[in-house]
Motif scaffolding. Structure first.
Motif, PDB file in Angstrom:
ATOM      1  N   MET A  48     -45.345  89.784 155.155  1.00  0.00           N
ATOM      2  CA  MET A  48     -44.441  89.578 154.020  1.00  0.00           C
ATOM      3  C   MET A  48     -43.026  90.001 154.397  1.00  0.00           C
ATOM      4  O   MET A  48     -42.045  89.297 154.102  1.00  0.00           O
ATOM      5  CB  MET A  48     -44.921  90.384 152.821  1.00  0.00           C
ATOM      6  N   TYR A  49     -42.909  91.154 155.058  1.00  0.00           N
ATOM      7  CA  TYR A  49     -41.588  91.625 155.476  1.00  0.00           C
ATOM      8  C   TYR A  49     -40.917  90.604 156.392  1.00  0.00           C
ATOM      9  O   TYR A  49     -39.708  90.336 156.294  1.00  0.00           O
ATOM     10  CB  TYR A  49     -41.701  92.956 156.222  1.00  0.00           C
ATOM     11  N   THR A  50     -41.720  90.037 157.301  1.00  0.00           N
ATOM     12  CA  THR A  50     -41.188  89.038 158.238  1.00  0.00           C
ATOM     13  C   THR A  50     -40.674  87.812 157.502  1.00  0.00           C
ATOM     14  O   THR A  50     -39.594  87.289 157.798  1.00  0.00           O
ATOM     15  CB  THR A  50     -42.287  88.626 159.235  1.00  0.00           C
ATOM     16  N   THR A  51     -41.464  87.343 156.545  1.00  0.00           N
ATOM     17  CA  THR A  51     -41.072  86.161 155.774  1.00  0.00           C
ATOM     18  C   THR A  51     -39.768  86.410 155.009  1.00  0.00           C
ATOM     19  O   THR A  51     -38.895  85.524 154.949  1.00  0.00           O
ATOM     20  CB  THR A  51     -42.183  85.779 154.782  1.00  0.00           C
ATOM     21  N   ILE A  52     -39.630  87.590 154.461  1.00  0.00           N
ATOM     22  CA  ILE A  52     -38.449  87.911 153.658  1.00  0.00           C
ATOM     23  C   ILE A  52     -37.196  88.005 154.528  1.00  0.00           C
ATOM     24  O   ILE A  52     -36.182  87.337 154.273  1.00  0.00           O
ATOM     25  CB  ILE A  52     -38.669  89.225 152.888  1.00  0.00           C
ATOM     26  N   ILE A  53     -37.249  88.822 155.551  1.00  0.00           N
ATOM     27  CA  ILE A  53     -36.052  89.113 156.343  1.00  0.00           C
ATOM     28  C   ILE A  53     -35.754  87.987 157.341  1.00  0.00           C
ATOM     29  O   ILE A  53     -34.650  87.424 157.364  1.00  0.00           O
ATOM     30  CB  ILE A  53     -36.205  90.459 157.077  1.00  0.00           C
ATOM     31  N   ALA A  54     -36.753  87.648 158.160  1.00  0.00           N
ATOM     32  CA  ALA A  54     -36.529  86.591 159.156  1.00  0.00           C
ATOM     33  C   ALA A  54     -36.309  85.239 158.481  1.00  0.00           C
ATOM     34  O   ALA A  54     -35.463  84.452 158.912  1.00  0.00           O
ATOM     35  CB  ALA A  54     -37.721  86.513 160.109  1.00  0.00           C
ATOM     36  N   GLY A  55     -37.059  85.000 157.396  1.00  0.00           N
ATOM     37  CA  GLY A  55     -36.892  83.735 156.684  1.00  0.00           C
ATOM     38  C   GLY A  55     -35.482  83.557 156.153  1.00  0.00           C
ATOM     39  O   GLY A  55     -34.902  82.465 156.230  1.00  0.00           O
ATOM     40  N   PHE A  56     -34.910  84.628 155.630  1.00  0.00           N
ATOM     41  CA  PHE A  56     -33.542  84.587 155.106  1.00  0.00           C
ATOM     42  C   PHE A  56     -32.526  84.370 156.228  1.00  0.00           C
ATOM     43  O   PHE A  56     -31.652  83.505 156.137  1.00  0.00           O
ATOM     44  CB  PHE A  56     -33.239  85.889 154.358  1.00  0.00           C
ATOM     45  N   LEU A  57     -32.664  85.136 157.315  1.00  0.00           N
ATOM     46  CA  LEU A  57     -31.685  85.086 158.397  1.00  0.00           C
ATOM     47  C   LEU A  57     -31.736  83.764 159.167  1.00  0.00           C
ATOM     48  O   LEU A  57     -30.697  83.239 159.577  1.00  0.00           O
ATOM     49  CB  LEU A  57     -31.905  86.259 159.354  1.00  0.00           C
ATOM     50  N   ILE A  58     -32.935  83.238 159.366  1.00  0.00           N
ATOM     51  CA  ILE A  58     -33.055  81.969 160.088  1.00  0.00           C
ATOM     52  C   ILE A  58     -32.390  80.843 159.304  1.00  0.00           C
ATOM     53  O   ILE A  58     -31.722  79.979 159.876  1.00  0.00           O
ATOM     54  CB  ILE A  58     -34.547  81.657 160.373  1.00  0.00           C
ATOM     55  N   PRO A 225     -47.625  98.182 149.847  1.00  0.00           N
ATOM     56  CA  PRO A 225     -46.443  98.747 149.181  1.00  0.00           C
ATOM     57  C   PRO A 225     -45.673  97.668 148.420  1.00  0.00           C
ATOM     58  O   PRO A 225     -45.625  96.514 148.839  1.00  0.00           O
ATOM     59  CB  PRO A 225     -45.616  99.299 150.347  1.00  0.00           C
ATOM     60  N   SER A 226     -45.040  98.051 147.343  1.00  0.00           N
ATOM     61  CA  SER A 226     -44.304  97.089 146.512  1.00  0.00           C
ATOM     62  C   SER A 226     -42.803  97.114 146.804  1.00  0.00           C
ATOM     63  O   SER A 226     -41.988  96.871 145.921  1.00  0.00           O
ATOM     64  CB  SER A 226     -44.545  97.379 145.034  1.00  0.00           C
ATOM     65  N   ALA A 227     -42.426  97.420 148.029  1.00  0.00           N
ATOM     66  CA  ALA A 227     -41.007  97.440 148.415  1.00  0.00           C
ATOM     67  C   ALA A 227     -40.895  97.276 149.920  1.00  0.00           C
ATOM     68  O   ALA A 227     -41.868  97.473 150.657  1.00  0.00           O
ATOM     69  CB  ALA A 227     -40.358  98.751 147.983  1.00  0.00           C
ATOM     70  N   LEU A 228     -39.698  96.914 150.370  1.00  0.00           N
ATOM     71  CA  LEU A 228     -39.465  96.816 151.797  1.00  0.00           C
ATOM     72  C   LEU A 228     -39.442  98.203 152.420  1.00  0.00           C
ATOM     73  O   LEU A 228     -39.024  99.180 151.773  1.00  0.00           O
ATOM     74  CB  LEU A 228     -38.127  96.118 152.067  1.00  0.00           C
ATOM     75  N   ALA A 323     -37.245  83.109 150.802  1.00  0.00           N
ATOM     76  CA  ALA A 323     -37.366  84.520 151.186  1.00  0.00           C
ATOM     77  C   ALA A 323     -37.255  85.425 149.960  1.00  0.00           C
ATOM     78  O   ALA A 323     -38.004  86.401 149.821  1.00  0.00           O
ATOM     79  CB  ALA A 323     -36.286  84.875 152.203  1.00  0.00           C
ATOM     80  N   GLY A 324     -36.329  85.094 149.034  1.00  0.00           N
ATOM     81  CA  GLY A 324     -36.182  85.881 147.802  1.00  0.00           C
ATOM     82  C   GLY A 324     -37.417  85.800 146.926  1.00  0.00           C
ATOM     83  O   GLY A 324     -37.803  86.790 146.285  1.00  0.00           O
ATOM     84  N   THR A 325     -38.051  84.639 146.891  1.00  0.00           N
ATOM     85  CA  THR A 325     -39.273  84.470 146.096  1.00  0.00           C
ATOM     86  C   THR A 325     -40.368  85.401 146.605  1.00  0.00           C
ATOM     87  O   THR A 325     -41.060  86.067 145.814  1.00  0.00           O
ATOM     88  CB  THR A 325     -39.761  83.004 146.163  1.00  0.00           C
ATOM     89  N   VAL A 326     -40.530  85.463 147.913  1.00  0.00           N
ATOM     90  CA  VAL A 326     -41.546  86.334 148.501  1.00  0.00           C
ATOM     91  C   VAL A 326     -41.230  87.801 148.202  1.00  0.00           C
ATOM     92  O   VAL A 326     -42.133  88.603 147.921  1.00  0.00           O
ATOM     93  CB  VAL A 326     -41.656  86.093 150.014  1.00  0.00           C
ATOM     94  N   ILE A 331     -42.613  92.797 145.200  1.00  0.00           N
ATOM     95  CA  ILE A 331     -42.265  93.901 144.305  1.00  0.00           C
ATOM     96  C   ILE A 331     -43.148  93.910 143.054  1.00  0.00           C
ATOM     97  O   ILE A 331     -43.625  94.962 142.612  1.00  0.00           O
ATOM     98  CB  ILE A 331     -40.778  93.812 143.909  1.00  0.00           C
ATOM     99  N   VAL A 332     -43.405  92.717 142.492  1.00  0.00           N
ATOM    100  CA  VAL A 332     -44.108  92.624 141.210  1.00  0.00           C
ATOM    101  C   VAL A 332     -45.624  92.633 141.365  1.00  0.00           C
ATOM    102  O   VAL A 332     -46.341  93.298 140.592  1.00  0.00           O
ATOM    103  CB  VAL A 332     -43.667  91.355 140.448  1.00  0.00           C
ATOM    104  N   PHE A 333     -46.134  91.914 142.372  1.00  0.00           N
ATOM    105  CA  PHE A 333     -47.582  91.694 142.447  1.00  0.00           C
ATOM    106  C   PHE A 333     -48.272  92.421 143.593  1.00  0.00           C
ATOM    107  O   PHE A 333     -49.458  92.181 143.829  1.00  0.00           O
ATOM    108  CB  PHE A 333     -47.869  90.188 142.575  1.00  0.00           C
TER     109      PHE A 333
END
Length: 578
Positions: A48-58, A225-228, A323-326, A331-333
Motif C-alpha cells: 500500500m505504501y508503495t502504491t501511494i508514494i511511488a504511484g504519485f511520483l511516477i 496500520p492506518s497511516a504512512l 495514489a490518493g484513493t489508496v 487511513i479509513v479501512f
C-alpha cells in the motif's frame, strides 16, 4: 512531451475524467498492492505504501501521460529472493540503489536500449515469472500450514508436496469463492473491479462462517496500520552496496523494461507518445524515495495503466488521484484489512499470473520451431528453475549468437560474370550483406578462393592458372555496414593483391563503409581514384590496366574491346602495361 504538454488544454471536464479514472484504478490497485507485497515476502501494508508514494511520483515525474506505477507481479520472484537472502531492510536499500541506476540510465539516454531485448526473451521470462507467481500461491489457496519459503522453484514445490496433508478445506472454499467472482464478474459487469469484489465477498463469507478457521492478514502479519510510516533513512555501508549491487541491477533492469513496455501500451491505447528517458528518471526518483517510507520497488503496471485509460483518464493527474484513493482507504479501512483471509488473495495473484503469462504468444513462437523457439524455452526454463538474472543473460547471449549467425548467412561473394566467360586479368566480384566480425573471415576466404580458382575455370584455359589478376573489382553496393574486423580483412586482401602487382577497384560503396574506410586510412591506401559510383565506370578503367601481352592468344573475348587489344598487342603498337 514536456511537463506542460501533458496538461495542455486541461479543463474542468478533464479533471472530472481524471477523478473518476483515478478512483477506479485506486480501487483496483488496493488488493493487488497487498497481494504483491505478501507474495514478495513482506507485510501487506508495504504494498500500500508503495502504491501511494511511488504511484504519485511516477505519475508526477514520469514521461508517460497515463502511466500507473506501483508494485507489480514481475517483481515478485526477485523481491522474494532478496528478502529471503538479505532481509527486508536490505530490500529497501536495493530498491534505492535500483532507483539511482534508473536515473543514470535516463540521464545517459539508455531508454532506447530496452527496445533491443528480443521478444522470445521477454516472453520467456514473463511466462516464467507467471509460473513462479501462480505456484507461489498454491499454499495460501490450500491453506497449508507450517510452510517455509524458498528461493528456488523446485524446493517450493517439494515443500508444498510435503505439507499437502495440512490442506484446510475452509481455506479452499474461501479461495474458490474469490476465484469464481474473479472469473464470472468481468463477463457480466466488466467495469466493476472483480478483484476487490471477490476479496470482499470471500472475506465476508470466511468471517461469517469460518471465523478463526482460516489464516488472515491479521493472524499472519499483525494489524495493518492506518497511516504512512515515518520517514526512515536506512543504514548504508560500502559492504552493503557491494553485496546488493547485483540484485539492484536486476531490479533496475526489470523495472525499466516493465515501465517502458507499459508506456508503449499506453501510447497505443491513448494515442500519446512517451519520453523513455524521462520515464526512467521518474521511475528512479520514485524508487529512491519510496523505500524511505517502507515501500518496496515499483514500476509501471500494464494492467492498471490500461484500466486508467479505459476509465477515461485525461492526464497524469489520474495517477496521482489513484495514489490518493489508496491513501484514504488505508487511513479509513485499515482495521478491516486485518480480517482478509490469505486464501482470498491467492486467486487474485493466480489470475494476475494467468493474464501476464503471454500464453498465446508463447505457443505461437513455440510452433514456429525456429531458433527463436529455442531461446524462448531456454529463457523460460532458466527463469523458473534458476533465476531471472541467469535467464535474461543467457537468453540475450543466445539471441546475439543467433543474430550474428543469421547476419553471417546473409553475406555472400558472387562472381559478376558467367562461369567460363570472364577475363583472366579482371576478377569482378559482388559482395552482399554486412561485412562485420561474424562474416568478415568468411568473406575474405571466399575472395581469396576466388582469386586462386578464377583463371583455371575460364573455359579450360589453364595458361593463367596461379597468376593474380591485374584487377580485382569489388562491387559493394549491397554492403550496408562495415566494422573494424571487416576493414581489417579487407586490408589483408588489398595487401595480398598489391604484393602480386594487382590493383583493387571498388564500385557502388555505401556511405557507412566509405566513411569507415576513410577513418581508418584504407580508403587512401586503395586510392581515391579507384572508387567508382558504378561498375561500368570501373570496368572501363580496368581495361586500361591490362597486360596486353597476356591478351595474345586469349580465347575468352570477355569484352568487345578484347579483339582490338589482342590485335594491337600482336603489332606491338601498345605498351604492355598501362
Amino acid at each position: 512531451m514536456n511537463g506542460s504538454g501533458r496538461f495542455a488544454g486541461y479543463s474542468l471536464q478533464a479533471f472530472q475524467r481524471d477523478l473518476v479514472a483515478g478512483f477506479i484504478v485506486g480501487v483496483v490497485a488496493i488488493p493487488l498492492a497487498m497481494s504483491f507485497a505478501i507474495a514478495s515476502g513482506v507485510k501487506p501494508q508495504y504494498g500500500m505504501y508503495t502504491t501511494i508514494i511511488a504511484g504519485f511520483l511516477i505519475s508526477l515525474l514520469g514521461g508517460s501521460k497515463f502511466q500507473i506505477g506501483g508494485p507489480t507481479g514481475a517483481f515478485v520472484p526477485i523481491l522474494l529472493g532478496v528478502v529471503l537472502q538479505y532481509g527486508y531492510e536490505n530490500l529497501l536499500l536495493a530498491g534505492m540503489m535500483a532507483g539511482v541506476i534508473l536515473i543514470l540510465m535516463g540521464i545517459f539516454k539508455l531508454g532506447v536500449l530496452i527496445q533491443f531485448i528480443p521478444k522470445p526473451v521477454t516472453i520467456g521470462f514473463t511466462t516464467g515469472i507467471a509460473v513462479i507467481i501462480f505456484s507461489g500461491q498454491i499454499a495460501n489457496f490450500l491453506g497449508l500450514r507450517e510452510m517455509k519459503s524458498h528461493e528456488d522453484f523446485l524446493s517450493n514445490m517439494k515443500e508444498i508436496g510435503m505439507h499437502l496433508s495440512t490442506t484446510n478445506i475452509y481455506s479452499v472454499i474461501t479461495a474458490l469463492i474469490s476465484l469464481a467472482v474473479l472469473i464470472a464478474l468481468p463477463r457480466v459487469y466488466p467495469k466493476i473491479p472483480a478483484s476487490l469484489v471477490g476479496l470482499v465477498i470471500s472475506s465476508l463469507t470466511a468471517a461469517l462462517w469460518f471465523s478463526g478457521k482460516v489464516a488472515t492478514i491479521g493472524s499472519t502479519y499483525g494489524a495493518v496500520p492506518s497511516a504512512l510510516p515515518a520517514f526512515t533513512m536506512p543504514h548504508v555501508s560500502m559492504e552493503q552496496i557491494t553485496m546488493l549491487l547485483p540484485p539492484a541491477l536486476v531490479i533496475a533492469m526489470l523495472g525499466g523494461i516493465e515501465s517502458l513496455l507499459s508506456a508503449v501500451v499506453a501510447d497505443g491505447m491513448g494515442g500519446t507518445r512517451h519520453r523513455s528517458n524521462k520515464e526512467l528518471i521518474g521511475q528512479g526518483v520514485a524508487n529512491i524515495i519510496t523505500p524511505l517510507f517502507g515501500g518496496i520497488p515499483a514500476t509501471g503496471a500494464i494492467a492498471r495503466t490500461a484500466t486508467n485509460i479505459k476509465s477515461g483518464a485525461a492526464s497524469p493527474l489520474s495517477g496521482m488521484i489513484h495514489a490518493g484513493t489508496v491513501l484514504i482507504v488505508l487511513i479509513v479501512f485499515a482495521p478491516f484489512a486485518s480480517a482478509i483471509p490469505l486464501s482470498s488473495m491467492a486467486p487474485i495473484l493466480m489470475v494476475v499470473a494467468w493474464n501476464m503469462s503471454e500464453r498465446k504468444e508463447f505457443v505461437h513462437l513455440l510452433r514456429t520451431k525456429t531458433s527463436d523457439s529455442v531461446i524462448l524455452v531456454i529463457t523460460f526454463l532458466l527463469t523458473v528453475f534458476t533465476n531471472l538474472t541467469t535467464a535474461v543473460v543467457v537468453g540475450l547471449l543466445l539471441a546475439v549468437i543467433v543474430f550474428v549467425k543469421r547476419m553471417r548467412d546473409t553475406t555472400s561473394v558472387t562472381s559478376m560474370v558467367k562461369e567460363g566467360l570472364g577475363c583472366p586479368q579482371i576478377n569482378i566480384l559482388t559482395l552482399e550483406g554486412p561485412l562485420f566480425f561474424g562474416a568478415a573471415h568468411r568473406i575474405e576466404t571466399s575472395i581469396m578462393d576466388s582469386l586462386r580458382s578464377h583463371h583455371g575455370s575460364l573455359s579450360g584455359d589453364s595458361c593463367f592458372v596461379g597468376q593474380t589478376p591485374r584487377v580485382l573489382l569489388l562491387h559493394m553496393g549491397k554492403v550496408p555496414f562495415l566494422d573494424a574486423t571487416g576493414e581489417s580483412n579487407l586490408a589483408g586482401i588489398v595487401k595480398h593483391v598489391a604484393s602480386s602487382g594487382g590493383r583493387i577497384l571498388i564500385s557502388g560503396i555505401q556511405p557507412q563503409p566509405k566513411a569507415f574506410l576513410q577513418k581508418t586510412g584504407l580508403y587512401e591506401r586503395i586510392g581515391q581514384h579507384h572508387f567508382f559510383d558504378h561498375t561500368s565506370g570501373a570496368i572501363v578503367f580496368s581495361m586500361n590496366q591490362l597486360d596486353l601481352n597476356r591478351c595474345l592468344g586469349c580465347k575468352q573475348q570477355a569484352f568487345h574491346e578484347c579483339s582490338t587489344l589482342a590485335t594491337l598487342a600482336s603489332f606491338g603498337d601498345v605498351k604492355s602495361e598501362r
